[in-house]
Design a protein around this motif. Structure first.
Motif, PDB file in Angstrom:
ATOM      1  N   LEU A  16      -2.371   2.811   3.110  1.00 54.07           N
ATOM      2  CA  LEU A  16      -2.322   2.293   1.745  1.00 54.07           C
ATOM      3  C   LEU A  16      -1.212   1.265   1.586  1.00 54.07           C
ATOM      4  N   TYR A  17      -0.072   1.529   2.215  1.00 54.16           N
ATOM      5  CA  TYR A  17       1.054   0.595   2.141  1.00 54.16           C
ATOM      6  C   TYR A  17       0.705  -0.729   2.821  1.00 54.16           C
ATOM      7  N   GLY A  19      -2.290  -1.816   3.500  1.00 50.09           N
ATOM      8  CA  GLY A  19      -3.403  -2.420   2.788  1.00 50.09           C
ATOM      9  C   GLY A  19      -2.953  -3.139   1.527  1.00 50.09           C
ATOM     10  N   TYR A  20      -2.017  -2.524   0.803  1.00 47.94           N
ATOM     11  CA  TYR A  20      -1.512  -3.174  -0.414  1.00 47.94           C
ATOM     12  C   TYR A  20      -0.810  -4.489  -0.081  1.00 47.94           C
ATOM     13  N   ASN A  21       0.009  -4.475   0.970  1.00 45.97           N
ATOM     14  CA  ASN A  21       0.709  -5.701   1.359  1.00 45.97           C
ATOM     15  C   ASN A  21      -0.273  -6.808   1.752  1.00 45.97           C
ATOM     16  N   ALA A  23      -3.545  -7.037   1.019  1.00 53.13           N
ATOM     17  CA  ALA A  23      -4.426  -7.414  -0.087  1.00 53.13           C
ATOM     18  C   ALA A  23      -3.698  -8.293  -1.100  1.00 53.13           C
ATOM     19  N   SER A  24      -2.457  -7.934  -1.434  1.00 55.31           N
ATOM     20  CA  SER A  24      -1.695  -8.744  -2.387  1.00 55.31           C
ATOM     21  C   SER A  24      -1.396 -10.120  -1.803  1.00 55.31           C
ATOM     22  N   GLY A 178      -6.719  -5.997   4.450  1.00 55.55           N
ATOM     23  CA  GLY A 178      -6.006  -5.203   3.463  1.00 55.55           C
ATOM     24  C   GLY A 178      -6.929  -4.289   2.680  1.00 55.55           C
ATOM     25  N   LEU A 182      -7.027  -0.206   2.537  1.00 56.36           N
ATOM     26  CA  LEU A 182      -6.988   0.529   1.269  1.00 56.36           C
ATOM     27  C   LEU A 182      -8.139   1.523   1.188  1.00 56.36           C
TER      28      LEU A 182
END
Length: 209
Positions: A16-17, A19-21, A23-24, A178, A182
């Protein structure tokens, strides 16, 4: 079994960490932002994916990132003026034409006279105008690579400021990685939650006397 569930949760949180990086980063950079080199030096990088214009490549100061005779990538200063001696932007390139040019210049001549003649013949290429599109070094891996390249540049005597901008030519933000991370992380947490629920709904029956 409990150890497996906690390991699964830890892996999912990591996904999740990451993926968030990713994706953002992808959402912030739908396309390369065009910016003039002078503006970039004065104001810094507004985004990670850039198309830098108005610069000259300085192949005289290009150095191999591998430290070997076989050239895999070069670290090249991009300057506002060919006379600049202080470098505010270094771009890492794997352009086969540039790699072949630098290899020829440094390793394919038997004497300095032939080498110098080649340099004069290719003078316009060594100091050619160049637009560079790529990603600014960032994140844990990017920062580590940036530090290594900085050390390499300082070892060979390049005059660079501490806040030099490092750009990887041709690199782009990950488009789908990403969101995949997620999805995998969320799916794993759901699975872990169901495993906890299943274990709690079947309590261990104490054995008889």
């Amino acid at each position: 079994m409990r150890r497996f569930r906690f390991t699964l949760i830890a892996v999912c949180l990591l996904l999740l960490y990451l993926g968030y990086n990713d994706a953002s980063l992808s959402l912030r950079n739908p396309g390369p932002l065009s910016i003039d080199l002078e503006t970039l030096i004065a104001q810094g990088a507004p985004r990670e994916w850039l198309h830098v214009t108005g610069g000259y490549q300085n192949l005289d100061e290009a150095i191999s990132t591998s430290g070997q005779v076989e050239l895999k990538a070069l670290l090249v200063p991009l300057v506002q003026d060919p006379a600049d001696q202080r470098f505010h932007l270094l771009f890492e390139t794997r352009d086969p034409e540039i790699l072949d040019l630098i290899y020829t210049y440094h390793f394919r001549f038997d004497n300095v006279f032939a080498q110098e003649r080649f340099r004069q013949e290719q003078a316009e290429v060594f100091m050619a105008r160049r637009d560079v599109t790529g990603m600014v070094a960032g994140g844990f891996k990017g920062t580590s690579n940036r530090d290594k390249l900085m050390q390499l540049a300082q070892t060979v005597g390049l005059d660079i400021p501490a806040d030099v901008i490092m750009l990887s030519e041709g690199k782009e933000p990950p488009r789908y990685r990403g969101f995949f991370f997620l999805a995998m992380g969320l799916a794993g947490l759901i699975k872990a939650g169901l495993m906890f629920k299943g274990s709690s709904s079947h309590p261990t029956v104490p054995s008889g006397p």
